[in-house]
Scaffold this active site. Structure first.
Site, PDB file in Angstrom:
ATOM      1  N   GLU A  41       0.417  -1.263  -0.048  1.00  0.00           N
ATOM      2  CA  GLU A  41      -0.028   0.167   0.258  1.00  0.00           C
ATOM      3  C   GLU A  41       1.023   0.997   0.457  1.00  0.00           C
ATOM      4  OE1 GLU A  41      -3.381   2.087   2.498  1.00  0.00           O
ATOM      5  OE2 GLU A  41      -1.640   0.548   3.843  1.00  0.00           O
ATOM      6  N   LYS A  76      -9.450   1.757  -1.971  1.00  0.00           N
ATOM      7  CA  LYS A  76      -9.720   1.472  -0.414  1.00  0.00           C
ATOM      8  C   LYS A  76     -11.256   1.927  -0.043  1.00  0.00           C
ATOM      9  CE  LYS A  76      -6.969   1.401   3.971  1.00  0.00           C
ATOM     10  NZ  LYS A  76      -5.482   1.920   4.782  1.00  0.00           N
ATOM     11  N   CYS A 101      -4.815  -2.977   2.825  1.00  0.00           N
ATOM     12  CA  CYS A 101      -4.899  -2.905   4.314  1.00  0.00           C
ATOM     13  C   CYS A 101      -5.809  -2.989   5.190  1.00  0.00           C
ATOM     14  CB  CYS A 101      -4.680  -1.279   4.326  1.00  0.00           C
ATOM     15  SG  CYS A 101      -3.352  -1.528   6.163  1.00  0.00           S
TER      16      CYS A 101
END
Length: 302
Positions: free
Chosen positions: A47, A124, A169
């Site tokens: 990330e 995300k 993440c």
């Protein structure tokens, strides 16, 4: 037709706030070429792989913040990665901060195939942290301030002879994210992360960070019958310790390769996408065993 190939988790050590894009790209390229030399067809980077983890700071000036964002992909700095992919016939997953032409900001990852084509994008969804400046913290976690939640859902892409999905993440902690990918038949999930060892609101969990990281990766793999390649940016970055233990997880939930340092390092494994059938056709045969009529509360808004 065999669906076996080598994948690599290309872990990065710390990136300093003043480290140039060119310097970071040279580190990525070194890992990429080492992985390709070992026969890898897919390399998974972390990330926000092009910069330090900048949400740890509160920025009052917009120009300071936007210096960490990419306005196009590829651009001059990242083009060597795409050229290497074409030359090596090896694809990659890359996480970065995306600034759209409309001025929107996302924590983004792209999937690039063996011909250096961007074949997938993910933004995300589960943004952790907080929105306002909290000076009591030893470091900030301002993802909610600096990014919008992803607007692309959880897509799955036909790539590398199978079905590939992406998470970033904090997404890995949410079983709903894995299940949406699993319902689309995902066979390989690439995940990049930057995870601090210290969690200021609940410091009593600090010693569990590595355990929780592998717990959710292994559960997501097993419960959805998918391979997982999960890659960290790690080490002491600008005074903040980020966990490592980048790994490759089999559909059985077993870790088959793992990094052992907090620096630039590769974890490599040959995977067989057909092994996903061991889970998808038996233990978690969704068509045979799943009971969606009982799961309504999962989607209810409290």
């Amino acid at each position: 037709m065999s669906r076996k190939f080598v994948v690599a988790a290309a872990q990065l050590g710390p990136i300093a706030r003043n480290e140039s894009r060119d310097r970071v790209i040279s580190r990525l390229l070194a890992l990429f070429h080492r992985a390709a030399a070992c026969g890898a067809r897919l390399v998974v980077f972390p990330e926000l792989a092009l910069t330090t983890f900048f949400p740890r700071w509160y920025f009052e000036r917009e120009e300071e913040l936007l210096a960490f964002f990419e306005r196009s992909m590829p651009d001059t700095a990242t083009r060597p990665l795409f050229e290497a992919a074409a030359a090596r016939s090896c694809g990659f997953y890359l996480g970065y901060a995306e600034l759209t032409p409309e001025g929107r900001r996302f924590n983004t990852a792209i999937l690039v195939d063996e011909r250096a084509r961007i074949i997938g994008k993910y933004r995300k969804v589960h943004l952790p942290g907080h929105r306002e400046h909290e000076p009591w913290r030893p470091f900030q976690h301002l993802e909610k301030r600096y990014f919008e939640p992803g607007d692309l859902g959880f897509p799955v892409f036909e790539a590398f002879g199978g079905k590939v999905g992406m998470l970033i993440c904090n997404d890995r902690r949410w079983p709903e994210a894995w299940r949406v990918l699993g319902l689309q038949g995902v066979e390989l999930v690439a995940v990049g992360y930057n995870t601090p060892q210290h969690y200021p609101p609940v410091p009593q969990h600090d010693h569990l960070q590595n355990f929780h990281n592998h717990l959710v990766l292994q559960a997501g793999a097993y419960q959805n019958g998918t391979w997982v390649v999960a890659t960290a940016k790690c080490g002491v970055e600008e005074g903040c310790l980020l966990i490592g233990q980048s790994c490759i997880v089999a559909p059985t939930g077993e870790i088959v390769a793992m990094c052992t340092t907090l620096d630039d390092e590769l974890a490599l494994a040959e995977i067989d996408l057909d092994r996903t059938k061991e889970i998808k056709n038996h233990i978690f045969d969704f068509a045979l065993h799943r009971r969606p009529e009982c799961y309504g509360p999962i989607c209810a808004i409290p």
